[in-house]
Design an enzyme around this catalytic site. Structure first.
Site: not given
Lengths: 373, 373
Positions: B181, B280
């Site tokens: 990821y 993020d």
């Protein structure tokens, strides 16, 4: 057509469900919320049960709502209704989430859980399980092939994430996203197959044969019993098996369609030995002891395989899910009983279509002396 | 304590359910089978409903069985009972599989489906969902941390397969098995961070900061609002974040605990520009249109970010699941509206803890001239 089952449950202070009046109050609050989402909802019946009570309501179009109040502070709500394929759901995703927050607010609960609506009896089944029997909903959107062979139910389904996927007796087998499976099974890059003689026991999806042939082996015998699997994979899993199930035979390979033990026994009788054997048949059974037909079959396969393996040869096979260590251990106990003795290493890989880690075994003779005995 | 819900359904020839006598016969056969598995089972009530009928049975320990017969050839069976934590289930895995085959044989059905038993109200929730709202049962066996922060519910759970996993508001966020990821988000090996100035918007789990620091950047500002997330990850996700959430500041990085927009606006006011910005924060919302608070927040973030990005800089962010193309498209439509114009590339990776493919965006100014405008 399908039946939609909506499961919702919540926890509240057990004191609020402690007596009949409390249960009535909680149920009344819940009923008020439910009536906003399900038309024509009426109470059909109520039952007193050990540890709580149950109220059953019915609504529009034969929908039912069962509300179970547990004295210990838990309430489960199961909503069920019938839906035609092109019909709008009685409670769609957006509504179900609103229902969840209404319940949370109106009943002031510490915990509310809404499950994604469960679809039952639909033209294709999107629910498969992991090796440790966990429920997994796949993004399956079509059944492409579905046939009962003499050996198993053979399905090719399409998943948005995985592409086409082979499903045998409701178990996910291999998909177009699973090269890692074949590469871990064959230990690509770690084992050298160039100029080697190889037997594949099973392997009907053709992926292993296809990948092995890229490594220039001397000869590969693939021994698969189920013609239906090969027909399906040849047609719908071309990206993983190329044309090997179409051609069935080439200068350095052949597919023999019969019980693999026939060829293995023939090799034993002829004293023929090979460099690699792949056990690409059933997985290690998930069971409490190494008993039963499947285990016997697996142990027979192992014993016979080592009889046609060269002293430095290897038996490569898939084991089972990493979350089923008990079954893996049973298998390892069986390996320890083999004569001549064997040694093994294990590899693990996350297999996309299994949605879990899988173990693979690489087994060889403990000593090369014994191996040739 | 927990409530166990067993769902079973089967299809039979609709002619067999066509009238009351037929329904009685089918139900009678089913009742006989069920009585073998559930002690003290008696019929409590029955209802005629639109499109079928419902029979409700009760058994040992307040267990209930609801049997719904649909005229169209489908029967659903829902068994529910209460179980203390150390108590044996009324119907264990082995019994439930026997029940399934008994139903198949006794009722001669074309299709039987048994779901793994659903556990409700247990001390930890093993059911999470995919981005397209599919039901996924994880092998979660412990809740290690559970706290409501001012911003969200912060949990660290343990999964046998994934190790520790951060769950925010019931959404799986990152686990110890998810290096892929972070590496896809940062495009490791494709982007060079050496000597670069970088802003991370969010990133509270610390994994991105930890991986970026390995690439010798000039300076990284990580702007995270939620202290609770960082406390939890620092303690229980050390394998993915190292000690960066412990130290909070080093020669070439600092973690600033506040609304990221404060620092971004300060950079705008100072005319400060950086090489990379990582979005993020929250994922692209799953919705029908790009409206609502979350979308507005995301668009504000994008607009402001490009104001502090150097002409050759890049904005890197995670998108959403590959099975939610509609939301990805909405996001791309928003990107197309940005001024100065931007261009983007996408990457996809299967993220173990999400159990699905995820898209990542790498966005830059369409022309470097515009970029500095």
């Amino acid at each position: 057509m399908s039946v939609q089952t909506l499961l919702l449950d919540f926890s509240i202070d057990p004191a609020r469900l402690g007596d009949e009046i409390g249960q009535k109050t909680v149920f009344g609050q819940l009923e008020t919320v439910l009536k906003e989402y399900i038309p024509n909802l009426i109470l059909a019946t109520e039952l007193k049960l050990e540890g709580g009570s149950l109220k059953l309501l019915t609504g529009k179009k034969g929908s039912t709502v069962s509300v179970r109040l547990f004295d210990r502070g838990l309430v489960t709500v199961n909503i069920e209704y019938y839906k035609e394929e092109n019909e709008e759901p009685l409670i769609n995703l957006k509504c179900s989430k609103l229902l969840e927050s209404s319940v949370r607010m109106s009943l002031d609960c510490e915990r509310v859980k809404l499950f994604p609506t469960i679809k039952r009896g639909y033209k294709y089944d999107v629910y498969l399980t992991s090796s440790d029997d966990r429920l997994l909903e796949y993004d399956i959107d079509a059944v492409i092939f579905d046939e009962q062979s003499p050996f198993q139910r053979v399905q090719i389904v399409h998943s948005k994430t995985l592409g086409n996927m082979l499903v045998l007796d409701e178990l996910q087998n291999i998909s177009e996203a699973d090269l890692i499976y074949t590469e871990t099974l064959m230990q690509r890059g770690k084992e050298s197959y160039e100029g080697k003689e190889i037997v594949i026991l099973g392997g009907g999806d053709g992926a292993l044969l296809y990948e092995l042939l890229k490594e220039k082996p001397k000869y590969v015998w693939m021994l698969e019993i189920d013609e239906v699997v090969m027909t399906a994979c040849n047609k719908y899993l071309r990206s993983i098996c190329g044309d090997v199930l179409e051609t069935r035979k080439g200068p350095n390979y052949e597919v023999i369609v019969e019980d693999c033990m026939l060829t293995v026994n023939k090799f034993i009788a002829d004293g023929k030995k090979v460099d690699y054997i792949f056990g690409d048949l059933t997985d290690i059974p998930i069971s409490e002891s190494a008993c039963g037909e499947l285990w016997e079959f697996m142990i027979t396969i192992l014993n016979s395989s080592f009889k046609i393996l060269k002293p430095n040869g290897k038996f490569m096979t898939h084991g089972n899910g990493a979350t089923s260590p008990e079954s893996l251990e049973l298998y390892e106990q069986e390996l320890a009983k083999l004569k001549p003795p064997v040694k093994y290493t294990k590899s693990k890989a996350f297999v996309p279509s299994f949605l879990e880690d899988w173990y693979f075994y690489h087994i060889s003779f403990a000593t090369t002396d014994n191996g040739d005995a």
